[in-house]
Design a protein around this motif. Structure first.
Motif: not given
Length: 124
Positions: A16-22, A48-51, A64-78, A85-88
């Motif tokens: 499965d896929s999941v998107r986390l937000s901060c 895990v990742a840095a941006i 996590v390379k190739g499976r996870f993607t980090i991104s940011r929205d500076n307008g939303k402070n998120t 392709s999540l694994k146990p």
């Protein structure tokens, strides 16, 4: 005060896929490098990742390379972490962190502020 609040975790199945937000408040978000770390029971915290502040540069942990993607929205402070392709073995508490200045670091001690974390559990 500074707050980092993660959301989006839960119980998912392998593949499965999941998107986390901060969501970040209390600091000048665009002036901070953002990172995601995770910690599984009985294990050390893992990078895990840095941006970069602009979002133009990213770095990932080898697992996590190739499976996870980090991104940011500076307008939303998120900052986001798209996990595909999540694994146990991805089961852990995922935390976001903020680091003043420049430079993408995989060492948790370099980060200044931390969220409480969100649990991601991947069933087989």
């Amino acid at each position: 005060q500074v707050q980092l609040v993660e959301s989006g975790g839960g119980l998912v199945q392998g593949g499965d896929s999941v998107r986390l937000s901060c969501a970040v408040s209390g600091l000048s978000f665009s002036m901070y490098v953002m990172g995601w770390f995770r910690q599984a029971p009985g294990k050390e915290r893992e990078f895990v990742a840095a941006i970069s502040r602009s979002g133009g540069s990213t770095d990932y942990g080898d697992s996590v390379k190739g499976r996870f993607t980090i991104s940011r929205d500076n307008g939303k402070n998120t900052v986001y972490l798209q996990m595909n392709s999540l694994k146990p073995e991805d089961t852990a508490v995922y935390s976001c962190a903020a680091k003043a200045g420049v430079g993408l670091y995989s060492t948790s001690s370099r980060y200044d502020y931390w969220g409480q974390g969100t649990q991601v559990t991947v069933s087989s």
